[in-house]
Design a protein around this motif. Structure first.
Motif, PDB file in Angstrom:
ATOM      1  N   PRO A 120     -84.623  67.310  -5.601  1.00  0.00           N
ATOM      2  CA  PRO A 120     -85.017  66.715  -6.951  1.00  0.00           C
ATOM      3  C   PRO A 120     -86.047  67.275  -7.972  1.00  0.00           C
ATOM      4  O   PRO A 120     -86.973  67.889  -7.454  1.00  0.00           O
ATOM      5  CB  PRO A 120     -85.528  65.496  -6.524  1.00  0.00           C
ATOM      6  CG  PRO A 120     -85.438  65.089  -5.166  1.00  0.00           C
ATOM      7  CD  PRO A 120     -85.106  66.768  -4.567  1.00  0.00           C
ATOM      8  N   LEU A 121     -85.654  67.697  -9.219  1.00  0.00           N
ATOM      9  CA  LEU A 121     -86.534  68.419 -10.235  1.00  0.00           C
ATOM     10  C   LEU A 121     -87.546  67.629 -10.703  1.00  0.00           C
ATOM     11  O   LEU A 121     -88.526  67.971 -10.859  1.00  0.00           O
ATOM     12  CB  LEU A 121     -85.579  69.034 -11.128  1.00  0.00           C
ATOM     13  CG  LEU A 121     -84.503  70.173 -10.826  1.00  0.00           C
ATOM     14  CD1 LEU A 121     -83.213  69.554 -10.617  1.00  0.00           C
ATOM     15  CD2 LEU A 121     -84.455  71.263 -11.823  1.00  0.00           C
ATOM     16  N   SER A 122     -87.152  66.192 -10.926  1.00  0.00           N
ATOM     17  CA  SER A 122     -88.001  65.202 -11.778  1.00  0.00           C
ATOM     18  C   SER A 122     -88.998  64.372 -10.753  1.00  0.00           C
ATOM     19  O   SER A 122     -88.551  64.327  -9.638  1.00  0.00           O
ATOM     20  CB  SER A 122     -87.233  64.556 -12.600  1.00  0.00           C
ATOM     21  OG  SER A 122     -86.454  63.782 -11.954  1.00  0.00           O
ATOM     22  N   ASP A 123     -90.019  63.941 -11.368  1.00  0.00           N
ATOM     23  CA  ASP A 123     -90.701  62.984 -10.672  1.00  0.00           C
ATOM     24  C   ASP A 123     -89.779  61.628 -10.202  1.00  0.00           C
ATOM     25  O   ASP A 123     -89.861  61.229  -9.201  1.00  0.00           O
ATOM     26  CB  ASP A 123     -91.982  62.597 -11.419  1.00  0.00           C
ATOM     27  CG  ASP A 123     -92.957  63.568 -11.423  1.00  0.00           C
ATOM     28  OD1 ASP A 123     -93.011  64.921 -10.580  1.00  0.00           O
ATOM     29  OD2 ASP A 123     -94.346  63.643 -11.889  1.00  0.00           O
ATOM     30  N   THR A 124     -89.308  61.336 -11.266  1.00  0.00           N
ATOM     31  CA  THR A 124     -88.367  59.896 -10.845  1.00  0.00           C
ATOM     32  C   THR A 124     -87.506  60.349  -9.679  1.00  0.00           C
ATOM     33  O   THR A 124     -87.222  59.156  -8.790  1.00  0.00           O
ATOM     34  CB  THR A 124     -87.713  59.772 -12.169  1.00  0.00           C
ATOM     35  OG1 THR A 124     -88.177  60.096 -13.533  1.00  0.00           O
ATOM     36  CG2 THR A 124     -87.025  58.377 -12.429  1.00  0.00           C
ATOM     37  N   GLY A 125     -86.956  61.581  -9.796  1.00  0.00           N
ATOM     38  CA  GLY A 125     -85.891  61.717  -8.663  1.00  0.00           C
ATOM     39  C   GLY A 125     -86.789  61.828  -7.389  1.00  0.00           C
ATOM     40  O   GLY A 125     -86.355  61.471  -6.333  1.00  0.00           O
ATOM     41  N   LYS A 126     -87.871  62.434  -7.417  1.00  0.00           N
ATOM     42  CA  LYS A 126     -88.730  62.412  -6.172  1.00  0.00           C
ATOM     43  C   LYS A 126     -88.835  60.928  -5.515  1.00  0.00           C
ATOM     44  O   LYS A 126     -88.815  60.683  -4.396  1.00  0.00           O
ATOM     45  CB  LYS A 126     -89.871  63.285  -5.942  1.00  0.00           C
ATOM     46  CG  LYS A 126     -89.721  64.671  -6.465  1.00  0.00           C
ATOM     47  CD  LYS A 126     -90.958  65.349  -6.701  1.00  0.00           C
ATOM     48  CE  LYS A 126     -90.658  66.879  -7.335  1.00  0.00           C
ATOM     49  NZ  LYS A 126     -92.011  67.462  -7.996  1.00  0.00           N
ATOM     50  N   ALA A 127     -89.494  60.264  -6.487  1.00  0.00           N
ATOM     51  CA  ALA A 127     -89.725  58.625  -6.036  1.00  0.00           C
ATOM     52  C   ALA A 127     -88.598  58.078  -5.656  1.00  0.00           C
ATOM     53  O   ALA A 127     -88.639  57.395  -4.750  1.00  0.00           O
ATOM     54  CB  ALA A 127     -90.350  58.127  -7.451  1.00  0.00           C
ATOM     55  N   PHE A 128     -87.318  58.338  -6.412  1.00  0.00           N
ATOM     56  CA  PHE A 128     -85.925  57.649  -5.923  1.00  0.00           C
ATOM     57  C   PHE A 128     -85.763  58.254  -4.568  1.00  0.00           C
ATOM     58  O   PHE A 128     -85.524  57.429  -3.595  1.00  0.00           O
ATOM     59  CB  PHE A 128     -84.933  57.868  -6.980  1.00  0.00           C
ATOM     60  CG  PHE A 128     -83.892  57.167  -6.581  1.00  0.00           C
ATOM     61  CD1 PHE A 128     -83.654  55.646  -6.672  1.00  0.00           C
ATOM     62  CD2 PHE A 128     -82.541  57.734  -6.167  1.00  0.00           C
ATOM     63  CE1 PHE A 128     -82.468  55.128  -6.281  1.00  0.00           C
ATOM     64  CE2 PHE A 128     -81.383  57.221  -5.631  1.00  0.00           C
ATOM     65  CZ  PHE A 128     -81.481  55.847  -5.719  1.00  0.00           C
ATOM     66  N   SER A 129     -85.961  59.432  -4.244  1.00  0.00           N
ATOM     67  CA  SER A 129     -85.718  60.048  -2.996  1.00  0.00           C
ATOM     68  C   SER A 129     -86.395  59.198  -1.929  1.00  0.00           C
ATOM     69  O   SER A 129     -85.668  58.859  -0.831  1.00  0.00           O
ATOM     70  CB  SER A 129     -86.052  61.553  -2.884  1.00  0.00           C
ATOM     71  OG  SER A 129     -85.221  62.341  -3.749  1.00  0.00           O
ATOM     72  N   ILE A 130     -87.711  58.668  -2.210  1.00  0.00           N
ATOM     73  CA  ILE A 130     -88.407  58.279  -1.236  1.00  0.00           C
ATOM     74  C   ILE A 130     -87.748  56.734  -0.963  1.00  0.00           C
ATOM     75  O   ILE A 130     -87.574  56.727   0.239  1.00  0.00           O
ATOM     76  CB  ILE A 130     -89.871  58.393  -1.602  1.00  0.00           C
ATOM     77  CG1 ILE A 130     -90.424  59.628  -1.765  1.00  0.00           C
ATOM     78  CG2 ILE A 130     -90.633  57.284  -0.776  1.00  0.00           C
ATOM     79  CD1 ILE A 130     -91.945  59.447  -2.311  1.00  0.00           C
TER      80      ILE A 130
END
Lengths: 314, 314
Positions: B112-122
């Motif tokens: 994931p490139l974006s912070d939203t993508g990282k948070a969603f991954s978690i």
């Protein structure tokens, strides 16, 4: 409708729901990441054009050059001058690699370059993965006394708490301690040590690591000129091992609590009667160690034997 | 010396042996990979100097340019023209990413490139990982009838084979079928489809994937201009899921065989008596599904109940 038939229909529904969950994830990831990726792609193209305009290099020779640069980078070898000092295969880094291999985390920030290295990785993990599971299980087994049975028994004897309440309170405290001690505090430490990591980056690293997903976009101790690199790498290894142990411990405590509170049936899949008789042992990628638990569990329990978690809560 | 004390000493020895195993791995990896890495480092420096000599670019501006190129490459965005056509976040690729996340393989070839993508991954993995374990366990439970109990029972009834021999022959055949069907044949297919993969590369990919290590140095369908990319990605997903199921199946069949042949005690760690009473359930990162197996196993078995794997072999 027979229970066996019903169970197959339910399983099919369950699988369909799983596929839907994957599709939902795909859709969200695609929606979130696609625009960011497109922007990065445009930026890098503009950068390339600017570079070509400002220099007398032709596009083809630059591309040939970049292809080799990216190829080397794939193996963890960077062309940048400040990163050439440290090796990915000194003893501490190799130890870190071996550790991420056997715990199935597998960041992949460095990967074997040679065929011999690849072949050795296969054999090393073939023995190492079950061995790690064995060691982790044995450690967790011992820790359960200290962390689960002891405190619960104390709550019941000293404060005279209800067994159900005692396990629930114990689980809540354990979860809080693990979240604080193995996610929040390490994330604060990592975001302090690693200049480029935000707190979210660090939490994301801890989560992706302790779930053994190990994407490898964030790997500690990889920045050029890292102080005490070897010591840092070994500390992260210890964090990884103890963290995995705590994850198993929480999972185990959750199982017990769910069982006592009758939540287990909520999570259970319907199954044929034969399954109950036949599926006597744990499956999921545990080492052979799990076997003895299954054996132990096959024995009828004697409630009068001595003070154990099970007898306490009867 | 009490058995509890002895068991702690043995556990310590076991852990020390584990540390030695890690150090041995680190030493071998370092010995094998260090020279290859050094050569690659020298090559890339020579390449850089040649490029600088042949062009009018100065070293600093080239390094600034390369730093950004490598940064973008880390997120799966390549500067090379032939790789810009396909996205890492179209629906099929996102599905592939979601699948590697929930199965804990985590190649990390795209992240994931974006912070939203990282948070969603978690959050996505927090639900998805146990869910996947649940689905896998439920499927393996059903497959055990078809693949393990059925054939063994048939061997015994039709050919009148000894139970021990039947399980051993069954396990050997199952292992052979899985090694051929999920390692050798897929490796042949992958090395045929992927131009740059040797047979060893492909076997290494299959192994690293089905152990959920997922280093991500080899990821199928990533070459520029891949034909039927989406279909190929989805096929690899199916291979991954079915392959993981087969790995669990083999592990389970191994447990049964080891148990019947009295090999289990060979793998067992010594443990205190309390552990036997208390450690009633499976631990290792299984979904809550495993719980019902533990429950089932806590029941004393009735040998007369009906024809099951356990009663057959008495």
């Amino acid at each position: 409708m027979s229970s066996g038939y019903k169970s197959w229909i339910l399983l099919t529904g369950f699988i369909l729901f799983y596929v839907a969950y994957l599709l939902f994830g795909a859709f969200v990831f695609s929606t979130i990441e696609r625009p960011v990726e497109d922007k990065l792609k445009r930026d890098i193209q503009v950068l390339k054009e600017e570079f070509l305009n400002q220099s007398c290099v032709n596009a083809t020779s630059l591309e040939n050059f970049l292809e080799k640069v990216l190829q080397a980078n794939k193996y963890g070898v960077s062309i940048l001058p400040n990163s050439s000092a440290s090796s990915n295969w000194d003893l501490a880094s190799s130890l870190f690699f071996a550790n991420t291999l056997v715990t199935t985390v597998g960041y992949g920030h460095t990967t074997p370059l040679s065929d011999t290295g690849k072949a050795f990785s296969i054999f090393y993990a073939l023995l190492g993965v079950p061995f790690t599971m064995l060691v982790l299980t044995a450690c967790v087994q011992r820790l359960m006394h200290l962390v689960t049975y002891g405190p619960i028994s104390m709550c019941r004897q000293k404060i005279g708490m209800d067994p159900l309440a005692a396990t629930a309170v114990h689980f809540a405290i354990l979860l809080l301690v693990v979240v604080l001690g193995f996610f929040v505090v390490p994330a604060v430490v990592f975001s302090y040590i690693e200049d480029t990591w935000s707190f979210l980056d660090a939490i994301y690293f801890c989560f992706i690591t302790l779930c053994t997903i190990g994407l490898g976009d964030y790997v500690p101790g990889e920045k050029p000129g890292q102080n005490f690199r070897s010591l840092y790498k070994i500390s992260v290894m210890v964090y990884l091992f103890v963290g995995l142990m705590m994850m198993y411990l929480v999972l185990r405590a959750f199982h017990r609590m769910a069982d006592l509170h009758g939540l287990t049936s909520f999570f259970q899949l319907p199954h044929c009667d034969e399954d109950i008789e036949e599926d006597k042992e744990p499956i999921i990628e545990a080492g052979p160690e799990d076997q003895h638990e299954a054996e132990a569990s096959a024995k009828p329990l004697d409630p009068a034997s001595h003070t154990s978690y099970n007898t306490i809560n009867r």
